[in-house]
Write a protein that holds these residues in place. Structure first.
Motif, short mmCIF file in Angstrom:
data_model
loop_
_atom_site.label_atom_id
_atom_site.label_comp_id
_atom_site.label_asym_id
_atom_site.label_seq_id
_atom_site.Cartn_x
_atom_site.Cartn_y
_atom_site.Cartn_z
N ASP A 430 0.81 -1.22 0.00
CA ASP A 430 0.00 0.00 0.00
C ASP A 430 0.85 1.27 0.00
OD1 ASP A 430 -2.37 -1.36 0.05
OD2 ASP A 430 -2.54 -1.34 2.24
N TRP A 432 2.76 1.93 2.94
CA TRP A 432 2.84 2.33 4.35
C TRP A 432 4.10 1.80 5.04
CZ3 TRP A 432 2.09 -1.05 8.79
CH2 TRP A 432 2.02 -0.37 10.01
N PRO A 456 -1.92 0.59 10.25
CA PRO A 456 -1.53 0.89 8.87
C PRO A 456 -2.22 2.10 8.22
CG PRO A 456 -2.10 -1.42 9.11
CD PRO A 456 -2.54 -0.73 10.36
N SER A 457 -2.95 2.90 9.01
CA SER A 457 -3.42 4.15 8.43
C SER A 457 -2.71 5.34 9.08
CB SER A 457 -4.94 4.27 8.64
OG SER A 457 -5.24 4.11 10.01
N ALA A 459 0.51 7.76 9.97
CA ALA A 459 1.74 8.26 9.33
C ALA A 459 2.70 8.84 10.38
CB ALA A 459 1.37 9.33 8.31
N HIS A 532 5.14 5.13 -1.55
CA HIS A 532 5.06 5.67 -0.19
C HIS A 532 4.44 7.08 -0.22
CE1 HIS A 532 6.14 6.11 3.92
NE2 HIS A 532 7.20 6.88 3.76
N TRP A 535 0.83 6.92 -0.95
CA TRP A 535 0.10 6.49 0.26
C TRP A 535 -0.22 7.71 1.13
CZ3 TRP A 535 0.99 7.11 5.44
CH2 TRP A 535 0.17 6.37 6.30
N THR A 539 -4.05 8.66 1.87
CA THR A 539 -4.63 8.30 3.18
C THR A 539 -4.67 9.46 4.17
OG1 THR A 539 -2.53 7.63 4.15
CG2 THR A 539 -3.76 5.93 2.93
#
Ligand code: 6A9
Length: 801
Positions: A430, A432, A456-457, A459, A532, A535, A539
């Motif tokens: 994804d 991440w 995984p959401s 940062a 990356h 992502w 997100t």
């Protein structure tokens, strides 16, 4: 689907195969959580460690030193010279046990399996008028396949002479380990054992144990348990209190027992006064001696000093009463950062299903995507990384690492590329990467459960690209200014590598000297880096509400996911004041990081010749910077602010004077003639607000929350943020023509001096560099030693930005 990414091929490696003779980074002090622990950078292999305790009394054994621990009360410990390819010297001030320990480590290349090494452990009393009685224990433990056997005959008294082991593993092949005493040691003598029954007076005592796979890191417990049992047995026979008890050195001895198929061996000594012993790891048929160490360490020391003075010189015009002390300080923080690089391997905990209420309207709503809720252990990964603090946070942290690599890159370019690649290998399908890398049981043992799980959401500020652009800058400097403009044509020319340089000056710069390698590297990391970046854009996107009416771009607005009521851990500025959580809020620091990320992606794309991408990144960067002004500038407050949403669904500015307000300036996003630059400089130079004699405060001294609550990011001075301010002033606002140039120059000079002098002063006063500095007194606070981003002071001294 999700499982697939584990099977994706890793970034093609352009580095030496681990263990290959050319891999001078194979062995290292890659267990930086220990005072002294060596291992190779491969999973499940040989792990060594040192522990010691005082035998001046019966209690000191309960304060055995092994893992770096602030509770040990040491007056400082640091690598004072450390070259990642050659070895180093560390000094440990164990005042409670009245011993100054020195650990020396020397790599010896040769063979096909990663080479050999030698270590010397020395002790000397701090106060010569007081007893200095120390019992060091050195251990070797094997994880994974292979075996170790003891070669030395022991008798019931222990061992008189050297101790030797032979071993084999698939990675290391055949090896020998020998432990050899120095010439002038004073052992606890038989006389001191006078009224002891069954005194064992050999110079070394031993233990060999079989520990379960993956548990060598618990060596302290495994080694101490039988010693304590043995001690209790001895004490039992002392029934007459009149006679007293025997010497602690006699009671606390390893039992001289070797169990069959042992994979953990410990060798213990009991000294009275100064001592020295050597450990040799000999790969294949290589042979090492104490003379090799004598000669090797002084050569290492000479070449280290020469190289240090070239790459991070102390400017001769810097006003200080003690330039030599400043140099020792800068050497130590640089060495401890590099000596603090660790290799980690193991599984980690992930929660794919978790989301706060205000994050739930995202498309990726986990509840709907059918993701399982709750923490799960995911497959093992490996990571080579620097660490913020050997005592408190001995593991990888995403946004800290970008700063670490800036510093390491000044000393050893190629090491930063290898570390960067290791991080890039963690980018999942994804795009991440987890903020905090807690890989394996040992790493987890130091983190409270509520902090172990990564989501995984979530940062963290995208700093890793700073390492890439720093590398590109070095490549361009290498080529000289005229060729530099040719950027992406680099590598087509006919540069000759500087192969005739001496090993100490050419080490760690193959990727600078061989253009094709550099290009291969950048091309290899480009794809995962782009994934990356995408992502982040996907997100962490924010909604543009009322303020959007004047926003020049409809897309560029950002919000940190995973914040709680009181914390935005993902931002890195944990308890910095923000508005109430809301799906519509917008974060100034994140939009600034995204503009910066777009710019660095543009630079990288240009360099590897991805022309269309470069143009697209440039467009996004421009739109993002425009939106920073359109969405986040408060005309009323004359400052940049977060954006919140109230109960009537209206946007408003959330303004708290502090680091957050400085972001567009810190990341150099404003043009030098921006009308917003003046108010920012006024805010940071104001002693009522951010300015202190010790550096910039995280929150205004006039803010109602200043110094309140946890007081983590509510006032205290953080060095990496001050570094960003200095870098931005030095490279842009104090350098380029503009209405604020003179003010910027003045602030730069004063701020630089304040930061250097205070961190140096505190190092001399306490023996440590610290995680942060008090907003009112400048005193070091919280974790120490914190030779992560606080070590950037070395770059500030040499003005390397
Ligand atoms: C807590 C405690 C044994 C917090 O330097 C690493 C990070 C920074 O990235 C971040 O910006 N530090 C800063 O706000 C330290 C984080 C430690 C979290 C784990 C567990 C363990 O005590």
């Amino acid at each position: 689907m999700r499982l697939l990414w584990a099977l994706l091929p890793l970034v093609p490696s352009v580095f030496a195969k681990p263990g290959n003779d050319s891999d001078s980074l194979f062995w290292g002090t890659y267990r930086p959580n220990l005072y002294f622990g060596l291992r190779p950078k491969v999973p499940q292999s040989l792990m060594t460690g040192l522990m010691w305790f005082g035998t001046q009394d019966y209690q000191s054994i309960s304060r055995t030193r092994h893992g770096c621990d602030q509770g040990d009360g040491l007056d400082g410990y640091s690598w004072i010279e450390y070259d990642p390819r050659e070895g180093g010297v560390q000094v440990i001030h164990d005042t409670p046990n009245n011993v100054k320990l020195t650990t020396e480590f020397l790599k010896v290349p040769g063979g096909e399996h990663g080479g050999s090494w030698a270590a010397r452990i020395k002790g000397e009393p701090i106060n010569h008028a007081l007893p200095s009685r120390v019992s060091p224990i050195f251990y070797v433990g094997l994880e994974g396949m292979g075996g170790i056997d003891m070669e030395t005959e022991e008798d019931e008294n222990g061992i008189e002479g050297p101790v030797a082991f032979t071993g084999f593993t698939p990675d290391l092949d055949d090896f020998t380990i020998r432990i050899v005493d120095g010439p002038n040691n004073v052992y606890i003598t038989e006389g001191q054992f006078a009224h002891a029954f069954h005194a064992r007076t050999g110079k070394s005592h031993l233990l060999g144990l079989r520990v379960p796979p993956g548990e060598v890191w618990k060596a302290l417990e495994y080694i101490q348990a039988p010693m304590i049992r043995h001690a209790q047995d001895i004490i039992k026979s002392y029934t007459d209190p009149q006679r007293g008890y025997p010497d602690p050195a006699f009671i606390f001895q390893l039992p001289d027992e070797i169990y069959s198929s042992s994979n953990l061996y410990a060798v213990q000594k009991h000294f009275d006064g100064p001592f020295q012993f050597d450990v040799f790891f000999e790969s294949g048929k290589q042979k090492l001696s104490s003379t090799d160490l004598d000669v090797g360490i002084s050569a290492l020391s000479a070449s280290y000093n020469e190289r240090f003075d070239t790459v991070l010189p102390i400017p001769s015009n810097y006003q200080t009463s003690d330039p030599e002390s400043l140099r020792e300080f800068s050497k130590a923080i640089t060495s401890n950062l590099i000596g603090g690089v660790g290799y980690f391997y193991g599984s980690s905990l992930l929660d794919r299903g978790f989301a706060y209420e205000w994050d739930q309207e995202d498309d990726s709503d986990p509840a709907e995507s059918g993701e399982k809720k709750g923490p799960t252990l995911v497959e093992p990964k490996s990571l080579l990384t620097a660490t913020p603090s050997r005592s408190f946070f001995p593991r990888g942290f995403y946004w800290d690492e970008g700063f670490h690599l800036l510093h390491i890159g000044q000393y050893d370019n190629d090491l930063t590329l290898e570390i960067l690649q290791s991080w890039i290998n963690l980018i999942d399908e994804d795009g991440w990467v987890a903020r905090e890398q807690i890989l394996g049981e040992e790493a987890r043992s130091r983190v409270p459960p509520e902090f172990q799980v990564q989501v995984p959401s979530y940062a963290n500020p995208p700093t890793l690209t700073m390492a890439v652009t720093a590398f590109i800058d070095r490549l361009r400097q290498q080529k000289g200014p005229s060729e530099a403009d040719l950027g992406m044509d680099y590598g087509m020319g006919s540069q000759t590598p500087l192969s005739s340089e001496s090993s100490s000056s050419s080490a760690g710069r193959r990727f600078l000297d061989e253009p094709e390698l550099a290009l291969d590297y950048l091309r290899a990391i480009y794809k995962p880096l782009k994934r990356h970046y995408e992502w982040f854009r996907r997100t962490q996107r924010g909604q543009i509400k009322q303020y959007g009416r004047k926003a020049r771009s409809r897309t560029e607005a950002y919000r940190w996911r995973g914040r709680s009521q009181q914390h935005v851990l993902t931002s890195g500025m944990d308890d910095y004041p923000r508005g109430p959580p809301h799906a519509g809020e917008l974060h100034l620091d994140l939009i600034s990081w995204m503009a910066f990320f777009s710019q660095t992606m543009r630079d990288i794309a240009e360099f590897v010749g991805e022309v269309d991408d470069a143009a697209a990144f440039e467009e996004i960067a421009k739109a993002t910077i425009a939106n920073i002004d359109d969405l986040h500038w408060s005309e009323e407050e004359q400052m940049y602010c977060d954006v919140g949403v109230n109960d009537d669904d209206e946007s408003y500015h959330v303004c708290h004077k502090g680091y957050l307000s400085l972001f567009p300036f810190l990341l150099g996003l404003l043009p030098p003639d921006s009308p917003h630059l003046g108010p920012i400089l006024d805010l940071l130079r104001d002693p009522q607000h951010l300015w202190s004699p010790y550096g910039l405060r995280s929150l205004s001294a006039s803010h109602p929350e200043f110094g309140q609550g946890e007081n983590y990011w509510k006032g205290p001075i953080w060095i990496q943020m001050n570094y960003l301010a200095l870098a931005s002033l030095h490279k842009k606002y104090a350098a380029l023509e503009g209405p604020y140039r003179q003010q910027a120059q003045q602030i730069y000079a004063e701020l630089r001096k304040n930061i250097i002098d205070n961190v140096h002063k505190e190092y001399v006063r306490t023996g440590y560099v610290w995680e942060q500095y008090d907003a009112l007194t400048g005193e070091g606070r919280r974790s120490h030693p914190f030779t992560g981003w606080t070590s950037l002071v070395a770059l500030v001294i040499s003005e390397k930005y």
